[in-house]
Design an enzyme around this catalytic site. Sequence first.
Site, PDB file in Angstrom:
ATOM      1  N   THR A  28      12.170  41.855  16.559  1.00  0.00           N
ATOM      2  CA  THR A  28      12.595  40.463  16.741  1.00  0.00           C
ATOM      3  C   THR A  28      11.522  39.477  16.317  1.00  0.00           C
ATOM      4  O   THR A  28      11.828  38.425  15.752  1.00  0.00           O
ATOM      5  CB  THR A  28      12.958  40.234  18.229  1.00  0.00           C
ATOM      6  OG1 THR A  28      14.061  41.073  18.529  1.00  0.00           O
ATOM      7  CG2 THR A  28      13.323  38.796  18.507  1.00  0.00           C
ATOM      8  N   SER A  73      13.729  48.129  15.564  1.00  0.00           N
ATOM      9  CA  SER A  73      13.092  49.369  16.039  1.00  0.00           C
ATOM     10  C   SER A  73      14.083  50.397  16.551  1.00  0.00           C
ATOM     11  O   SER A  73      13.711  51.538  16.825  1.00  0.00           O
ATOM     12  CB  SER A  73      12.021  49.075  17.087  1.00  0.00           C
ATOM     13  OG  SER A  73      12.593  48.762  18.324  1.00  0.00           O
ATOM     14  N   SER A  74      15.358  50.027  16.647  1.00  0.00           N
ATOM     15  CA  SER A  74      16.365  51.043  16.992  1.00  0.00           C
ATOM     16  C   SER A  74      16.490  52.059  15.856  1.00  0.00           C
ATOM     17  O   SER A  74      17.076  53.123  16.034  1.00  0.00           O
ATOM     18  CB  SER A  74      17.720  50.391  17.264  1.00  0.00           C
ATOM     19  OG  SER A  74      17.567  49.479  18.328  1.00  0.00           O
ATOM     20  N   THR A 104      10.779  45.570  20.293  1.00  0.00           N
ATOM     21  CA  THR A 104      10.526  45.967  21.681  1.00  0.00           C
ATOM     22  C   THR A 104      11.375  47.165  22.118  1.00  0.00           C
ATOM     23  O   THR A 104      10.976  47.906  23.015  1.00  0.00           O
ATOM     24  CB  THR A 104      10.807  44.790  22.645  1.00  0.00           C
ATOM     25  OG1 THR A 104      12.147  44.355  22.458  1.00  0.00           O
ATOM     26  CG2 THR A 104       9.845  43.649  22.422  1.00  0.00           C
ATOM     27  N   ASP A 105      12.548  47.346  21.472  1.00  0.00           N
ATOM     28  CA  ASP A 105      13.486  48.361  21.974  1.00  0.00           C
ATOM     29  C   ASP A 105      12.880  49.758  22.062  1.00  0.00           C
ATOM     30  O   ASP A 105      13.107  50.468  23.039  1.00  0.00           O
ATOM     31  CB  ASP A 105      14.749  48.404  21.090  1.00  0.00           C
ATOM     32  CG  ASP A 105      15.616  47.162  21.273  1.00  0.00           C
ATOM     33  OD1 ASP A 105      15.366  46.397  22.224  1.00  0.00           O
ATOM     34  OD2 ASP A 105      16.538  46.951  20.462  1.00  0.00           O
ATOM     35  N   GLN A 293      14.348  60.288  37.434  1.00  0.00           N
ATOM     36  CA  GLN A 293      15.074  59.078  37.023  1.00  0.00           C
ATOM     37  C   GLN A 293      14.477  57.831  37.671  1.00  0.00           C
ATOM     38  O   GLN A 293      14.771  56.717  37.260  1.00  0.00           O
ATOM     39  CB  GLN A 293      16.553  59.180  37.410  1.00  0.00           C
ATOM     40  CG  GLN A 293      17.287  60.257  36.643  1.00  0.00           C
ATOM     41  CD  GLN A 293      18.730  60.437  37.089  1.00  0.00           C
ATOM     42  OE1 GLN A 293      19.319  59.557  37.712  1.00  0.00           O
ATOM     43  NE2 GLN A 293      19.306  61.569  36.768  1.00  0.00           N
ATOM     44  N   CYS A 294      13.653  58.006  38.719  1.00  0.00           N
ATOM     45  CA  CYS A 294      13.034  56.851  39.386  1.00  0.00           C
ATOM     46  C   CYS A 294      11.941  56.275  38.491  1.00  0.00           C
ATOM     47  O   CYS A 294      11.257  57.019  37.796  1.00  0.00           O
ATOM     48  CB  CYS A 294      12.376  57.263  40.700  1.00  0.00           C
ATOM     49  SG  CYS A 294      13.536  57.789  41.938  1.00  0.00           S
TER      50      CYS A 294
END
Length: 357
Positions: A28, A73-74, A104-105, A293-294
């Site tokens: 971006t 960046s994807s 940033t992705d 996952q935390c």
Amino acid sequence: MEYKKVYINPISPEPPRASVLVIYTGGTLGMMYETKGRQLVPFDFEQVIDKVPEIRRLDFEITFLTLSEPLDSSNMKPQIWIEIAGIISNHYAQYDSFVILHGTDTMAYTASALSFLLENLNKPVILTGAQLPIGVARSDARENFITALEIAAATDEAGQPVISEVCIYFNSVLLRGNRARKQESSDFNAFHSQNYPTLATAGVRIEYNLPYIKPYEPDKELQLHTSLNANVTFLKLFPGICRKVVSSILHIEGLKGVVLETFGAGNASTDYWFLEELRMAIDRGIILYNVSQCEGGRVTQGQYQTSKYLKQIGVVSGSDITAEAAITKMMYVFGTDLGSQHHRDLLASPLRGEMSI
Ligand code: ASP
């Protein structure tokens, strides 16, 4: 991939304080709105420099390398990580530090991958980007970019770099790259590191949190790794996940490793079929890496009965590693031609400060 080079000479009459290589990959920060549409697309970096004339007032010599086609960046890929690491290695003697402008992705994945590819790094590699394009009045790009340059050029009284690792600088905080995660898609405060302290905070002054920064070790020579094996995947658990799903993921042809995203402190179902699928996968030589996952806390296999069996069948604990660092670490580990037990040992130990023991 082709690169374009642009030099920025400081306007100050004093000799430059540092030489920084900026690698512009896209994101971006360097995007603008399409003439007709409302979509953001990357644009050429020479136009980006024009939007930050302030950088000419920094007393550093800056060289820009830009991907011939800047990326959202994807679209980032392991091959490009290897190329970026190669550029850093090829220019290592010539520059004091490196700044990577990146979307940033997937910035946390790139930062993690680079930390594994660049062993014994002793110069700063700072990734940054922005939530709003640099041409937008309220953009966060200028501050992020200029402070990242300042951090990259910072030295101590002995003239040694303050930072000698891969970091992400974003919205006033400097984080260890392989400990950071993108947690906000619209706030400026996009990156966090739940399991490792902030390495620096930029206010009026830049305050460094020295005890947590990797020490500078000049006697160690940079070792570039150039192989990543992407035969890895995530298996994120949820209540109700069925055998067909688990089994089909674990039977992917050529699969080497799975980041098993478990609940809480590394817990998972104790259903017989589930543990059987995992055990059979391990028997087929697939390495399972237990990551919670935390966001905060760590995997402690054996704390609950629901993780005791994982330990018994040979699932490797990822402790407090992030999912981004875990998947890129697996790519790096499987890229080495070491045997399975060695791979398991590497995954269980911190290699670049990415996990606590
Ligand atoms: N989609 C953009 C990218 O990652 C988002 C950003 O840069 O903030 O390239």
